[in-house]
Scaffold this motif. Sequence first.
Motif, PDB file in Angstrom:
ATOM      1  N   VAL A   1       0.856  -1.193   0.000  1.00 50.10           N
ATOM      2  CA  VAL A   1       0.000   0.000   0.000  1.00 50.10           C
ATOM      3  C   VAL A   1       0.893   1.245   0.000  1.00 50.10           C
ATOM      4  O   VAL A   1       1.810   1.360   0.829  1.00 50.10           O
ATOM      5  N   HIS A   2       0.631   2.156  -0.909  1.00 39.85           N
ATOM      6  CA  HIS A   2       1.371   3.417  -0.949  1.00 39.85           C
ATOM      7  C   HIS A   2       0.478   4.548  -0.439  1.00 39.85           C
ATOM      8  O   HIS A   2      -0.657   4.715  -0.900  1.00 39.85           O
ATOM      9  N   VAL A   3       0.994   5.283   0.524  1.00 40.83           N
ATOM     10  CA  VAL A   3       0.309   6.462   1.046  1.00 40.83           C
ATOM     11  C   VAL A   3       1.102   7.683   0.603  1.00 40.83           C
ATOM     12  O   VAL A   3       2.331   7.734   0.777  1.00 40.83           O
TER      13      VAL A   3
ATOM     14  N   TRP B   1      -4.486   7.460  -0.242  1.00 39.06           N
ATOM     15  CA  TRP B   1      -4.080   6.060  -0.318  1.00 39.06           C
ATOM     16  C   TRP B   1      -5.037   5.368  -1.278  1.00 39.06           C
ATOM     17  O   TRP B   1      -6.018   5.976  -1.714  1.00 39.06           O
TER      18      TRP B   1
ATOM     19  N   LEU C   1      -1.647   5.284   7.350  1.00 35.25           N
ATOM     20  CA  LEU C   1      -2.275   4.230   6.554  1.00 35.25           C
ATOM     21  C   LEU C   1      -3.791   4.344   6.488  1.00 35.25           C
ATOM     22  O   LEU C   1      -4.413   3.945   5.505  1.00 35.25           O
TER      23      LEU C   1
END
Length: 729
Positions: free
Chosen positions: A28-30, A44, A393
Motif C-alpha cells: 500500500v502506498h500512502v 491512499w 495508513l
Amino acid sequence: MLSLLLTAAMAASAGAPAWHDGLDWHGVHVAISRDAQHNYTLAWPYGERVIAAQPLRTETASALFDGLFAMAQDDLALDSVSAIRDGAFDHGQPIPCQCFVTGLKWPYVWTRDLSYAIDLGLWRFDPARSLNGLKFKLSDVRVPSAPQGLYPMQDTGSGGSWPISTDRVVWFLGARHLLGDKAFAGDVDKALGATLAQDRQYAFDATFGLYRGETSFLDWREQSYPAWTADEVTFIAQSYALSTNVLHYQALQLAATLADGRHDAKTAAGYRSQAAALKSAINAHFWRADRGMYMSYIGGDGTPYDTYDLLGIALAIDSGVADGERARQALANYPTWPAGSPVIWPERSDQPIYHNRAIWPFVSAYALRAARMTEQPARIAHEIESVMRGAALYGSNMENYELLTQGQHVDEGKLSGPVVNSPRQLWSVAAYFAVVTEGVFGLGEDGRVEPKLPTSLVPMLFGQRRAITLDLRDRQITLQLPEKIAGNLLVADHTATRGTATTVTLKAIQVPDAPLRTDAPLYAPIAPAAPLLRADGDGWKITTDGKVRLYLNGRVHGSVDGDGHLARQPGLACLSATRVDAHGLESLHSPATCVGEVAKVAGNWPRSWTASAGGSYRVALDYANDHGPINTGITAAVKMLVIRCAGSDEQRLPIVMPHSVRTQPSTWGRFDARAGATCRFTLEDGFNMSYLGHFAHYTGGSGGSDGALNQADVHALLIAPLATGHATP
C-alpha cells in the motif's frame, strides 16, 4: 500467508524510512501533499483526507510528519463537543458537556481513556476541555449512610466495576497537569485523600503490600486473563496487577506533594512511606528474573503468571518504580514486531484480535516515554514510526491495529479483528501529540526541552535541512543539527531561549543500546484443564491434562505427565496447572482445584464458629450476585466482614462479590484464631460505585437511576485452615 506478511514487513522496516512525501507498507502506498498555506492532502488507494491548515505547526523535511500533526489537531477538533452520549446513561440522550469524546464510535467520556490522553499531552492543547472532562468524572456520594467525599468514578466494568477494577486512580495522572486552577486543585486534593483511604480499606492487601484489581485498560478478561475468567471474575478481584499498583504509587506520590503544599509534613511523610513500601512490594512480587521483565499480574496467593503488558512496564519505568538496570532490561526484553510493539505478550491463539495480538498507539506513546527515560534509541525510533505509520495508513488516529500487519481489520474467521476499531480515538490522538512534543522535540512536562532523538530519524525529519521547528501557542522550539553526526542519539549541546523561542543545538552521542527484541514466540501455549484430585491413601491422586507444571498454593510444585500424587497437606491445598512449550514459555494457569477441610457456617448473622486449632484461616462467602452481566455494571457487592475471636483483637476483612452466573465463593480474606476460640462473624455494609451521585444517570442496569444497590444472595461462610506459607510473600 503469515510468513509472507512477516517477510514483507521486515523488508519494509529495514533501515530508517525516508517518509518525506509518503510511505509504503504491505503493498500500500500512502502519499501526502502540502500547499503553500499548509493545507494537506493524504491519499491512499482506498481513500483521501484533506486536512486544513491548523493553528499549530511543525516545519520539518517530512510533509508526512507535519501533515500528521495537522491531522491530529483536526481529529481533536472533531472530538471536541458540547454534548456527549452513551446508551447506558440517561437512556442515550445527549448530556451537556464541553468535553472530548473518546472517539468516533465512543461518544462518551471514560475515566481511563481521558486521563491517559491528558497525561500524554492533551493538557497542553486544550486545558479547559481537559478540565471539564475530568470534572465530569468526579462525583460525590448519594447514600447518606456511606462515607461522604469526592471520588473519581470507576466506569462500568468487569463483574460490576470497582473494586474488581481499581484503576480509577488514573484520573489523578491526568489531573496533576491542571492544578493551576485553584478550585480544581482543592477538589483534586479532597478526592485524592478520600480515594486513597477507600482503596486502602477495600483493595489493599497488607500481606503482599499490594492493591488488588484488574490490569489497567486491559479489561476484556478473556483477552489477557485465563479463559475461565469469562464467567469467574472473583479471581481478578483477588489478584494484583502491575499497572494498577504503579498508578497507586503515582497517586501516593502526588498526595505527598499536595500535602507538602499545605505544609502538612506529617501527612506528606505518611504518603511517602506508603509509596516507598508499595514500590518495594511491586519490585519484590512482579519482577521475573528469568524473563528480565515485570509480570502483568499475579494471583491472589502470589501465583506467578508468565504474561506481560507494555503499559504496565512503561508506567513502572516512567514512574520510577522500575529504576536503573531493571528499567532498561524490562523495556529491552519486551518483544517487538516490524509494525510495532504488542500491548500484551505472549498472544493468545484462541482469542480474537483486540487487546490480543494488537498495537495500541497510546501504549506505544508510553513505551516511547519509557524508551526516552532509559535512552534506547532503537526503541524510540520504533515507537515513533509505528504511531506515524498507523495514522498515515488509515487517515486517522485509530484505536488499535493488528500486530503483524498493522491492519485496521484482519479477517481470520472467529479470530478476526480488531473486534472494535474507532477513528480519532482520543488517546491515539494524544499519542501523536506525544510523538511530536516529547518524542521528537523533547518537550517535558515542566517545560524543559531535552531532546533524545535517534540519529536514524535524521533523514526523515531533517533531509537537507539544518533545523526543524515546532510552533505551539505559547512557545516555539527549534532543533539544530551539529556539523557532524557520529553516534546513535542526538541530545542537547547548547540551549538558548529568547522570550518564548527556544533553540537547541544538538550533539550526537553513542549510548549502549540493546537491539529490538525480535526473536520472541508469538503465542503462549493453551492452558490445560484443572487438575483432578481424589483421595488416595495418605494424600490425593492427581490426574492432569497431559504433561503440565503444577503450582501448589502459589508456588511451583513440580511437573507431572497425566498422573501423580500429592501428599496430604496441613491446611488448604490449592493446585493449578500450566503447560510449557519448547521455548520454555508457560501458558496461563488452569482453574485451581482445592482440597482440605472447609467448614460451612450458615444461619442468621452474626454467625459463630470455633477454631479447632490455632493459626491462620481463609474465609469467604458462598454467594450469588445476579444484578448485572459479567462484563459490565456497577453493582459488585462489597461488604466488610467483621471477626471477633475470643482472646484476639477485632479483625476486619473486605469481601467482594462480583456479578456471577452461579453460586460461587467470594474473594477471600485471612484471619487468625487461637485454638478453641469462638469467633463471631458480622457482615457490615461496604461501598460500591452505585453509591456515587453521578451514577444516578446510569440507565443501563441495576444500581443507577433506580437507586444505589450493594447486595448479593449470601449463603454459607466458608472457612478453611491455611497451609504454612499460604498467601505469604
